[in-house]
Enzyme design. Structure first.
Site, short mmCIF file in Angstrom:
data_model
loop_
_atom_site.label_atom_id
_atom_site.label_comp_id
_atom_site.label_asym_id
_atom_site.label_seq_id
_atom_site.Cartn_x
_atom_site.Cartn_y
_atom_site.Cartn_z
N THR A 184 0.82 -1.22 0.00
CA THR A 184 0.00 0.00 0.00
C THR A 184 0.85 1.26 0.00
O THR A 184 0.54 2.24 -0.69
CB THR A 184 -0.96 0.00 1.21
N THR A 190 -4.52 -1.34 -4.18
CA THR A 190 -3.13 -1.80 -4.12
C THR A 190 -3.04 -3.27 -4.52
O THR A 190 -2.07 -3.70 -5.16
CB THR A 190 -2.57 -1.63 -2.69
N SER A 241 47.06 -9.66 -2.91
CA SER A 241 47.43 -9.75 -1.51
C SER A 241 48.16 -8.49 -1.06
O SER A 241 48.91 -7.89 -1.83
CB SER A 241 48.33 -10.96 -1.27
#
Length: 472
Positions: free
Chosen positions: A101, A141, A318
């Protein structure tokens, strides 16, 4: 701050005058500060909401339920939204109570206030053009929101099919490039029989190609909508001809072949089609993750692992080990898959949680589906362009592995028999000698015969065995 006063069933409320949304949206912002992610993060959903409201305005005007000027203003406002304007005013959280809604009211208010501007009227003049009485006329809705989700998903899935096609084609190109590169096949991480690297990539291409078809099938399933059913599918407060008219206009506006469900009461409460689509997305994610697991294994090393292929170096691997490069693109895809799999469980639980004539949990279903589609689409394109396209093969290393592998002994079964081949395999494991050396040493085949049997064509394409001419 300049503001206007708006009213709802809870009373009056100041609304900032520089926003297009109104009082219902303001309350939703306050009630659902959950993810911090607004519904505008899914633009396909916003476009779809505008398309539904535009179709409704045209249908109501056609049925003489809406004045010309109001219908035109709403229509124009929806066109602007579909063109990408005002999305920053769709601000309610993706997770919200109320079965969507708040999302519907956000759309109603933005469209109404923009339409008022187009009529040279101030925002909030709802006595002239109302979010409820005009923009939401003949709607609930409960039919607008699931219809918009389905229309939005159609557009999103078209994008995913494009991304998946790009990845499938990249894999197919590599399949052709590596079609003559011999390597060891593996089952259960143990040496199996030889194959080509091209066959490996070709299998991956076929695996994902199947899912392009599955996505197309899912797109057909979500073409059935409940627009016109209003609150629970009975059509209360909608014109008897509204459902037919609004669906026709929605088809024309979107280009999607949407159809009205045969049973609107069923269509309003059943979200099974979303479960179906989520399952297809999970299936695609699982396959992509499996392929990326394979890529990480095959590229492992480079010295102490499989080292059969080299993935493109895209970043340092790394902060402590100089020269280390990690398979970061496949690792990213793995994590996308984990998210999609988790979203599928959420969709499943939300679908199961529906009660009686409505499922209140469509907001989380929508968010999960749109997110999964968007993640998979991006992952496909990145995997193709930043990884697959640049993969290189270590041909010499793979050939040496084939020659050292015990698995090639399987090709000798038709010539020397399974028992003798088993003895050769055992001797090779115990002595460290190659299968070729032991076959010749035991006078089981001549060198010429062995060369023919272990030719790449015979090993990977299943050419019928030559007549057995073993010497013993």
């Amino acid at each position: 701050m300049i503001s206007r006063v708006e009213h709802d069933l809870l009373g009056d409320r100041d609304v900032a005058d520089d926003v297009l949304y109104g009082v219902h949206t303001v309350r939703a912002i306050e009630n659902f500060p959950i993810t911090g992610i607004p519904i505008s993060v899914h633009p396909e959903l916003i476009h779809a909401l505008a398309a539904v409201k535009q179709a409704a305005a045209r249908a109501n005007h056609e049925l003489a339920l809406m004045p010309d000027d109001i219908a035109r203003a709403i229509d124009s406002a929806c066109t602007e939204i579909r063109d990408g304007k005002f999305h920053d005013h769709f601000v309610v959280d993706v997770l919200q109570g109320g079965a969507g809604t708040s999302t519907n009211m956000n759309a109603n208010e933005v469209i109404a206030n923009r339409a008022l501007e187009l009529l040279d009227l101030p925002r909030g003049r709802y006595d002239r053009l109302s979010p409820i009485d005009h923009v939401n006329l003949g709607q609930s809705t409960n039919d607008v929101y699931p219809t918009a989700i389905k229309v939005g998903l159609q557009a999103a899935m078209a994008g995913l099919r494009g991304g998946l096609t790009e990845l499938v084609e990249s894999l197919a190109v590599k399949s052709d490039e590596f079609s003559t590169v011999l390597k060891v096949g593996r089952t259960q991480l143990q040496d199996a029989v030889p194959m080509t690297l091209g066959q490996e990539f070709g299998a991956w291409s076929s695996m994902l190609g199947e899912d392009i078809d599955r996505l197309a099938e899912s797109a057909l399933l979500i073409s059935e909508i409940n627009l016109g059913g209003t609150a629970i599918g009975t059509g209360l407060n909608a014109h008897p001809m509204y459902a037919e008219a609004v669906t026709a206009h929605l088809r024309q506006i979107t280009g999607f072949d949407v159809v009205t469900a045969s049973n609107l009461v069923e269509a309003t409460q059943d979200v099974g089609v979303f479960v179906q689509l989520s399952g297809v997305l999970k299936r695609t994610a699982v396959k992509m993750s499996k392929i990326c697991n394979d890529l990480r294994l095959l590229s492992s090393g480079p010295r102490a692992g499989f080292g059969e292929i080299k993935l493109p170096s895209v970043q340092a691997g790394s902060s402590i080990m100089p020269g280390k490069v990690n398979p970061v693109i496949p690792e990213m895809v793995n994590q996308v898959a984990f998210r999609v799999i988790g979203n599928d469980l959420t969709v499943t639980m939300a679908a199961e949680g529906g009660q009686l004539q409505l499922n209140a949990f469509e907001p989380v279903i929508a968010h999960c589906l749109f997110e999964s589609i968007e993640l998979l689409d991006r992952a496909c394109r990145v995997l193709a362009s930043k990884c697959i396209d640049g993969i290189e093969a270590d041909v010499d290393r793979m050939r040496a592995m084939v020659e050292a592998s015990i698995g090639v002994v399987t090709a000798l079964n038709p010539y020397i028999g399974y028992r003798a081949a088993t003895d050769i395999a055992a001797q090779a494991l115990a002595s460290g000698k190659t299968v070729t050396e032991l076959v010749l040493a035991n006078d089981l085949l001549t060198e010429e015969q062995l060369t023919a049997v272990l030719s790449p064509a015979n090993l990977v394409h299943g050419i019928p065995p030559l007549p057995a001419t073993a010497t013993s």
